[in-house]
Design a protein around this motif. Structure first.
Motif, mmCIF file in Angstrom:
data_model
loop_
_atom_site.group_PDB
_atom_site.id
_atom_site.type_symbol
_atom_site.label_atom_id
_atom_site.label_comp_id
_atom_site.label_asym_id
_atom_site.label_seq_id
_atom_site.Cartn_x
_atom_site.Cartn_y
_atom_site.Cartn_z
ATOM 1 N N PHE A 124 -0.637 -8.579 -4.882
ATOM 2 C CA PHE A 124 -1.143 -7.749 -5.397
ATOM 3 C C PHE A 124 -2.604 -7.541 -3.773
ATOM 4 C CE2 PHE A 124 0.942 -8.830 -8.826
ATOM 5 C CZ PHE A 124 0.813 -8.001 -9.771
ATOM 6 N N THR A 125 -2.705 -6.111 -4.097
ATOM 7 C CA THR A 125 -3.805 -5.494 -3.452
ATOM 8 C C THR A 125 -4.650 -4.586 -4.112
ATOM 9 O OG1 THR A 125 -2.329 -5.378 -1.175
ATOM 10 C CG2 THR A 125 -4.642 -4.597 -1.060
ATOM 11 N N PHE A 126 -6.344 -5.820 -3.573
ATOM 12 C CA PHE A 126 -7.767 -5.035 -4.939
ATOM 13 C C PHE A 126 -7.885 -3.928 -3.561
ATOM 14 C CE2 PHE A 126 -6.347 -9.392 -6.418
ATOM 15 C CZ PHE A 126 -7.244 -8.803 -7.710
ATOM 16 N N PHE A 127 -8.496 -2.751 -4.327
ATOM 17 C CA PHE A 127 -9.055 -2.135 -4.058
ATOM 18 C C PHE A 127 -10.176 -1.477 -4.719
ATOM 19 C CE2 PHE A 127 -4.928 -0.999 -2.269
ATOM 20 C CZ PHE A 127 -5.403 -0.833 -0.646
ATOM 21 N N ASN A 128 -11.685 -1.234 -3.930
ATOM 22 C CA ASN A 128 -12.845 -0.804 -4.827
ATOM 23 C C ASN A 128 -12.599 0.448 -4.420
ATOM 24 O OD1 ASN A 128 -15.683 -0.337 -4.917
ATOM 25 N ND2 ASN A 128 -15.504 -2.348 -4.711
ATOM 26 N N CYS A 129 -12.727 1.527 -5.493
ATOM 27 C CA CYS A 129 -12.908 3.052 -5.648
ATOM 28 C C CYS A 129 -13.494 3.467 -6.014
ATOM 29 C CB CYS A 129 -12.339 3.927 -5.745
ATOM 30 S SG CYS A 129 -9.786 3.233 -5.163
ATOM 31 N N SER A 130 -14.436 4.557 -5.985
ATOM 32 C CA SER A 130 -15.380 5.340 -6.695
ATOM 33 C C SER A 130 -14.685 5.268 -7.969
ATOM 34 C CB SER A 130 -15.861 6.387 -6.114
ATOM 35 O OG SER A 130 -14.738 7.778 -6.374
ATOM 36 N N SER A 131 -16.079 5.511 -8.645
ATOM 37 C CA SER A 131 -15.946 5.893 -10.178
ATOM 38 C C SER A 131 -15.236 6.950 -10.296
ATOM 39 C CB SER A 131 -16.946 5.433 -10.849
ATOM 40 O OG SER A 131 -18.248 6.393 -10.388
ATOM 41 N N ASP A 132 -15.559 7.870 -10.111
ATOM 42 C CA ASP A 132 -14.551 9.185 -10.352
ATOM 43 C C ASP A 132 -13.421 9.134 -9.531
ATOM 44 O OD1 ASP A 132 -15.578 8.965 -7.653
ATOM 45 O OD2 ASP A 132 -15.966 11.232 -7.819
ATOM 46 N N TYR A 133 -12.854 8.711 -9.214
ATOM 47 C CA TYR A 133 -11.552 8.566 -8.471
ATOM 48 C C TYR A 133 -10.246 8.237 -9.341
ATOM 49 C CZ TYR A 133 -7.202 7.652 -5.080
ATOM 50 O OH TYR A 133 -5.885 7.896 -5.154
ATOM 51 N N ILE A 134 -9.262 8.861 -9.949
ATOM 52 C CA ILE A 134 -8.911 9.433 -11.152
ATOM 53 C C ILE A 134 -7.362 9.868 -9.957
ATOM 54 C CG2 ILE A 134 -8.100 9.539 -13.313
ATOM 55 C CD1 ILE A 134 -10.117 10.070 -13.884
ATOM 56 N N ASN A 148 -21.068 2.659 -10.790
ATOM 57 C CA ASN A 148 -20.693 3.541 -9.872
ATOM 58 C C ASN A 148 -18.604 2.898 -8.639
ATOM 59 O OD1 ASN A 148 -22.448 4.817 -9.814
ATOM 60 N ND2 ASN A 148 -24.278 3.310 -9.024
ATOM 61 N N PHE A 149 -18.206 1.543 -9.281
ATOM 62 C CA PHE A 149 -17.238 1.429 -8.633
ATOM 63 C C PHE A 149 -15.919 1.795 -9.671
ATOM 64 C CE2 PHE A 149 -20.068 -1.777 -8.624
ATOM 65 C CZ PHE A 149 -18.759 -3.286 -8.686
ATOM 66 N N THR A 150 -14.596 1.285 -9.109
ATOM 67 C CA THR A 150 -13.650 0.823 -10.099
ATOM 68 C C THR A 150 -13.034 -0.299 -9.228
ATOM 69 O OG1 THR A 150 -14.002 2.451 -11.161
ATOM 70 C CG2 THR A 150 -11.762 1.767 -11.559
ATOM 71 N N VAL A 151 -12.201 -1.562 -9.637
ATOM 72 C CA VAL A 151 -11.803 -1.758 -8.932
ATOM 73 C C VAL A 151 -9.672 -2.086 -9.500
ATOM 74 C CG1 VAL A 151 -11.351 -4.545 -8.038
ATOM 75 C CG2 VAL A 151 -13.243 -3.450 -8.207
ATOM 76 N N PHE A 152 -9.109 -1.759 -8.861
ATOM 77 C CA PHE A 152 -7.718 -2.123 -8.768
ATOM 78 C C PHE A 152 -6.806 -2.999 -8.644
ATOM 79 C CE2 PHE A 152 -9.225 3.210 -8.944
ATOM 80 C CZ PHE A 152 -8.688 3.424 -10.430
ATOM 81 N N ALA A 153 -5.710 -3.008 -9.240
ATOM 82 C CA ALA A 153 -4.693 -4.224 -7.864
ATOM 83 C C ALA A 153 -3.425 -4.027 -8.539
ATOM 84 C CB ALA A 153 -4.780 -5.799 -8.867
ATOM 85 N N THR A 154 -3.199 -3.416 -6.858
ATOM 86 C CA THR A 154 -1.176 -2.596 -6.763
ATOM 87 C C THR A 154 -0.776 -4.079 -6.304
ATOM 88 O OG1 THR A 154 0.127 -0.756 -6.590
ATOM 89 C CG2 THR A 154 -2.192 -1.484 -5.422
ATOM 90 N N SER A 155 0.424 -3.992 -6.835
ATOM 91 C CA SER A 155 1.884 -4.144 -5.805
ATOM 92 C C SER A 155 2.740 -3.132 -6.112
ATOM 93 C CB SER A 155 2.329 -5.115 -6.878
ATOM 94 O OG SER A 155 3.116 -5.084 -7.989
ATOM 95 N N SER A 156 2.329 -1.839 -5.775
ATOM 96 C CA SER A 156 3.387 -0.066 -4.861
ATOM 97 C C SER A 156 3.014 -0.096 -3.715
ATOM 98 C CB SER A 156 2.834 0.339 -6.544
ATOM 99 O OG SER A 156 3.646 1.213 -5.728
ATOM 100 N N PRO A 157 3.674 -0.169 -2.879
ATOM 101 C CA PRO A 157 3.939 0.054 -1.743
ATOM 102 C C PRO A 157 3.402 2.084 -1.768
ATOM 103 C CG PRO A 157 5.610 -0.869 -1.310
ATOM 104 C CD PRO A 157 5.082 -0.920 -2.950
ATOM 105 N N ARG A 158 3.358 2.645 -2.831
ATOM 106 C CA ARG A 158 2.995 3.634 -2.669
ATOM 107 C C ARG A 158 1.853 3.672 -3.543
ATOM 108 N NH1 ARG A 158 3.689 7.937 -7.106
ATOM 109 N NH2 ARG A 158 5.221 6.173 -7.656
#
Length: 379
Positions: A124-134, A148-158
Motif C-alpha cells: 500500500f502507498t500512502f499519499f497526503n493530499c489537500s483537503s479539497d482533493y476528491i 487542511n490535508f487528507t491521507v489515502f492508502a492505495t494498492s491500485s497502480p491506476r
C-alpha cells in the motif's frame, strides 16, 4: 539407637520429597489470561507477571494493560499492539492498535527484530493530499487526516499514478501490509483498520498442537522444545483385536449367508427355466462357444388375416345408417363414425367398428371387444 534413627530418617525424607514436589509444582506452566474475553496464553507466549520465564519462548513476552482487560505485545521499533487472537496449531496471531489508529503503526512496521512475519503481504502507498482533493471517491484514513490535508492508502497502480501526478498530493511511503486475506483485485483505497495477520516459524509447535499435546522448553534449555502430554490416539491393541474378532466373525457369516442366498436364487431361476440345475456349469470359454438359445415362440391369440378379411366391410353413407340404430361410436377408439368411413362388421353379433380398429384388435384377440363372443369365419 538404630531403631530411634529410623523414624527420624523417614520423616526427613518425607519433608524433603514434599519440598521438591512443591518446587516442581511451582515450575508447572499453566495457561493464563488477561481478561474475560481475551485469548488464552500458553507456550510460546507468556504473560510476564503471571507465568514464569521458562514458560515462554524468547520474543513472545506479553503483558496486560493497566485495567487487566487487554493482552499487549511490544514489537521493537513499532510499539505496542493488542493481541486479538491466536491460532497455536497454525502458528498465527492477529494484532491491532490499542490507540485505535492502526495505519499510524503500519507506517513504522518493522519485523526484523521479531519472530513474526506477514501471512499475506500487500503493498500500500500512502499519499497526503489537500483537503479539497476528491477523486475516484477514495476512502480516507480518518485518524491521519487533519483540517487542511487528507491521507489515502492505495494498492491500485491506476490510483497511484493519478495521485503521483496530482499537484494536490504528496507521496508519503510504500509499506508491505500483512493483510488478513489476499486481495486478488487492486484496492483503490483503504482505511487499513483491519487486524494484522502474522505468523511465526520458530518454535515449531504446530504439529504438537494438532496432536493435542503440550509444547514447551526442555528442562535446562533455553531454545530446545519438546512435546508432552500427547493423548493416546486410538484404542489398546488387545481391544482392537477383540473388536476385530467380534466384528469379523459375524461379518464373515453374513457374507457366507449372502453368497448362499444368491446361489440358491440363481439355481432356482435356472431350474425354472431349464427344468434342472446342471452339476457342472460351463466355463467362460465354453459359454462363449455355445450357440445362442432360440427365442421362445410367440403365442398368437388372435385371428389370422384371411379370417379377418372374410368379415364384411361397408362404406358409411351420408345418412350414416347402420344395422343397429344406436351404433354411432366405435367401441375401440370411441370416436363417432363419419360419412365415407370404412367399417367392418362381425357377422355373429353384427357389431360394427372402424375397419382399422377392429382389424388390429382381432389380430391380437379372437373375440368381439363388445360382447366377447368368439366369431367364426364368414361363409
Amino acid at each position: 539407637m538404630g531403631k530411634n534413627q529410623t523414624p527420624l530418617f523417614s520423616t526427613v525424607l518425607i519433608i524433603l520429597s514434599l519440598s521438591l514436589q512443591a518446587s516442581a509444582d511451582s515450575q508447572i506452566c499453566r495457561n493464563a489470561v488477561c481478561g474475560q474475553d481475551e485469548p488464552l496464553i500458553r507456550f510460546p507466549f507468556r504473560i510476564r507477571t503471571l507465568q514464569p520465564n521458562p514458560c515462554g519462548y524468547p520474543g513472545f513476552d506479553l503483558s496486560c494493560d493497566p485495567t487487566n482487560q487487554t493482552t499487549v505485545i511490544e514489537l521493537p521499533n513499532t510499539g505496542n499492539f493488542t493481541i486479538r487472537g491466536i491460532d497455536y496449531a497454525e502458528q498465527e496471531v492477529w494484532l491491532n492498535d490499542p490507540d485505535g489508529c492502526l495505519p499510524k503503526k503500519i507506517l513504522s512496521l518493522d519485523f526484523s527484530r521479531t519472530p513474526f512475519s506477514g501471512v499475506y503481504d500487500q503493498n500500500f502507498t500512502f499519499f497526503n493530499c489537500s483537503s479539497d482533493y476528491i477523486k475516484y471517491s477514495l476512502n480516507p484514513i480518518a485518524c491521519l487526516c487533519g483540517d487542511n490535508f487528507t491521507v489515502f492508502a492505495t494498492s491500485s497502480p491506476r490510483v497511484y499514478n493519478s495521485l503521483s501526478l496530482s499537484p494536490s498530493c504528496r507521496y508519503v511511503k510504500s509499506v508491505a501490509v500483512p493483510v488478513q486475506w489476499p486481495f486478488f483485485e487492486q484496492v483503490l483505497s483503504s482505511d487499513l483498520g483491519d487486524d494484522l495477520r502474522l505468523k511465526w516459524d520458530t518454535p515449531r509447535c504446530g504439529r504438537c498442537e494438532f496432536r493435542g499435546g503440550r509444547c514447551g522448553l526442555k528442562a535446562n534449555s533455553t531454545d530446545e522444545i519438546e512435546c508432552t502430554d500427547i493423548p493416546r490416539q486410538g484404542i489398546p491393541r488387545a481391544a482392537r483385536y477383540a473388536i476385530t474378532v467380534g466384528m469379523g466373525i459375524p461379518a464373515l457369516l453374513c457374507l457366507i449367508s449372502l453368497v448362499c442366498f444368491v446361489c440358491s436364487k440363481v439355481k432356482s431361476s435356472y431350474a425354472r427355466r431349464w427344468g434342472s440345475f446342471p452339476a457342472n456349469l460351463p466355463t467362460i470359454s465354453q459359454q462363449a462357444s455355445m450357440p445362442e438359445p432360440l427365442p421362445n415362440p410367440r403365442l398368437v391369440m388372435g385371428l389370422n388375416g384371411a379370417v379377418i378379411e372374410s368379415y364384411p366391410k361397408i362404406v358409411l353413407g351420408e345418412s350414416r345408417r347402420l344395422p343397429k340404430p344406436n351404433d354411432s361410436t366405435c367401441p375401440i377408439c370411441l370416436l363417432d363414425y363419419q360419412a365415407k368411413e370404412t367399417l367392418r362388421t362381425i357377422p355373429e353379433c353384427n357389431h360394427c367398428f372402424h375397419a382399422a380398429c377392429i382389424d388390429e384388435w382381432l389380430h391380437l384377440n379372437a373375440s368381439c371387444p363388445v360382447c366377447r363372443n368368439r366369431p367364426m369365419p364368414a361363409p
